[in-house]
Write a protein that holds these residues in place. Structure first.
Motif, PDB file in Angstrom:
ATOM      1  N   LEU A 279       0.816  -1.212   0.000  1.00  0.00           N
ATOM      2  CA  LEU A 279       0.000   0.000   0.000  1.00  0.00           C
ATOM      3  C   LEU A 279       0.851   1.264   0.000  1.00  0.00           C
ATOM      4  O   LEU A 279       0.314   2.375  -0.006  1.00  0.00           O
ATOM      5  CB  LEU A 279      -0.942   0.004   1.214  1.00  0.00           C
ATOM      6  CG  LEU A 279      -1.971  -1.129   1.257  1.00  0.00           C
ATOM      7  CD1 LEU A 279      -2.848  -1.001   2.485  1.00  0.00           C
ATOM      8  CD2 LEU A 279      -2.816  -1.144  -0.006  1.00  0.00           C
TER       9      LEU A 279
ATOM     10  N   GLU B  48       0.314   4.131  -2.717  1.00  0.00           N
ATOM     11  CA  GLU B  48      -0.947   3.688  -3.308  1.00  0.00           C
ATOM     12  C   GLU B  48      -1.528   4.793  -4.187  1.00  0.00           C
ATOM     13  O   GLU B  48      -1.481   5.971  -3.832  1.00  0.00           O
ATOM     14  CB  GLU B  48      -1.929   3.338  -2.189  1.00  0.00           C
ATOM     15  CG  GLU B  48      -3.284   2.869  -2.664  1.00  0.00           C
ATOM     16  CD  GLU B  48      -4.204   2.507  -1.495  1.00  0.00           C
ATOM     17  OE1 GLU B  48      -5.345   2.112  -1.754  1.00  0.00           O
ATOM     18  OE2 GLU B  48      -3.759   2.639  -0.339  1.00  0.00           O
TER      19      GLU B  48
ATOM     20  N   THR C 248      -6.306   0.895  -4.061  1.00  0.00           N
ATOM     21  CA  THR C 248      -5.969  -0.464  -3.624  1.00  0.00           C
ATOM     22  C   THR C 248      -6.829  -0.898  -2.446  1.00  0.00           C
ATOM     23  O   THR C 248      -7.411  -1.977  -2.443  1.00  0.00           O
ATOM     24  CB  THR C 248      -4.475  -0.562  -3.248  1.00  0.00           C
ATOM     25  OG1 THR C 248      -3.684  -0.145  -4.361  1.00  0.00           O
ATOM     26  CG2 THR C 248      -4.108  -1.991  -2.876  1.00  0.00           C
TER      27      THR C 248
END
Length: 205
Positions: free
Chosen positions: A175, A178, A192
């Motif tokens: 992440l 992201e 995400t």
């Protein structure tokens, strides 16, 4: 993360310099320098992830590879010792303007200054073998060690390691960095994780 480590060990890292380009902070690396220990940490300005570790004073910092010492206050990091420890590799690269010969291993490079009287060893181009010893019996001593992601190795050239040492790829599903979409006047959408954060939301949302 780097600053947290520094703050937790003030007795070790008592002198720390932070360098960045004030006029365009996203143009050049953020650099955390440790002058008493002889090394820099270079961070990509966009992602703020570590890109390159440069050891610019090999006598100050004790390096170890497995059980063997490289450089440090008590051991010279000579071409002979580096070659003996890491083994043969492809011929290094000679930078005529800087008078520097660089030897590359995966994710690691050693730079050796070459005295002007021995530059004739490199008349055949930039890539050349360096003899273990010069005619007077001396051997070059490492002046700089660079550590970087090994995927950079195929991209480097003369004088270009500083520019082309790239940050390593993020693991699948990470992440970090992201992708975020902004819907003007309405919300942010984290692609995400799938979270939607409306404008005006509190920090607890």
């Amino acid at each position: 993360d780097a600053f947290a480590q520094i703050e937790h060990q003030p007795n070790i890292y008592d002198v720390v310099h932070v360098k960045y380009f004030d006029e365009e902070p996203l143009k050049l690396d953020f650099v955390i320098s440790f002058p008493d220990h002889g090394f820099h940490l270079r961070f990509d300005p966009w992602s703020q992830r570590l890109r390159l570790i440069e050891i610019f004073d090999v006598k100050r910092l004790q390096l170890r590879y497995a059980t063997s010492l490289i450089g440090g206050p008590s051991t010279l990091a000579t071409f002979v010792s580096v070659y003996a420890l890491f083994g043969p590799t492809f011929p290094g690269i000679y930078d005529k303007e800087r008078g520097m010969y660089t030897l590359f291993y995966p994710g690691l490079s050693f730079a050796f200054p070459i005295p002007s009287q021995y530059t004739n060893f490199f008349n055949n181009g930039e890539v050349a073998d360096l003899p273990l010893e010069f005619p007077d019996g001396t051997t070059p001593v490492t002046c700089r060690v660079s550590i970087y992601d090994s995927s950079t190795d195929s991209k480097v050239g003369v004088g270009s390691l500083m520019d082309k040492a790239v940050i390593p790829a993020l693991p699948a599903g990470s992440l970090y960095m992201e992708e975020v979409h902004a819907k003007l006047g309405e919300e942010l959408w984290l692609t995400t994780g799938g979270q939607h954060i409306p404008f005006g939301a509190s920090p607890q949302v």
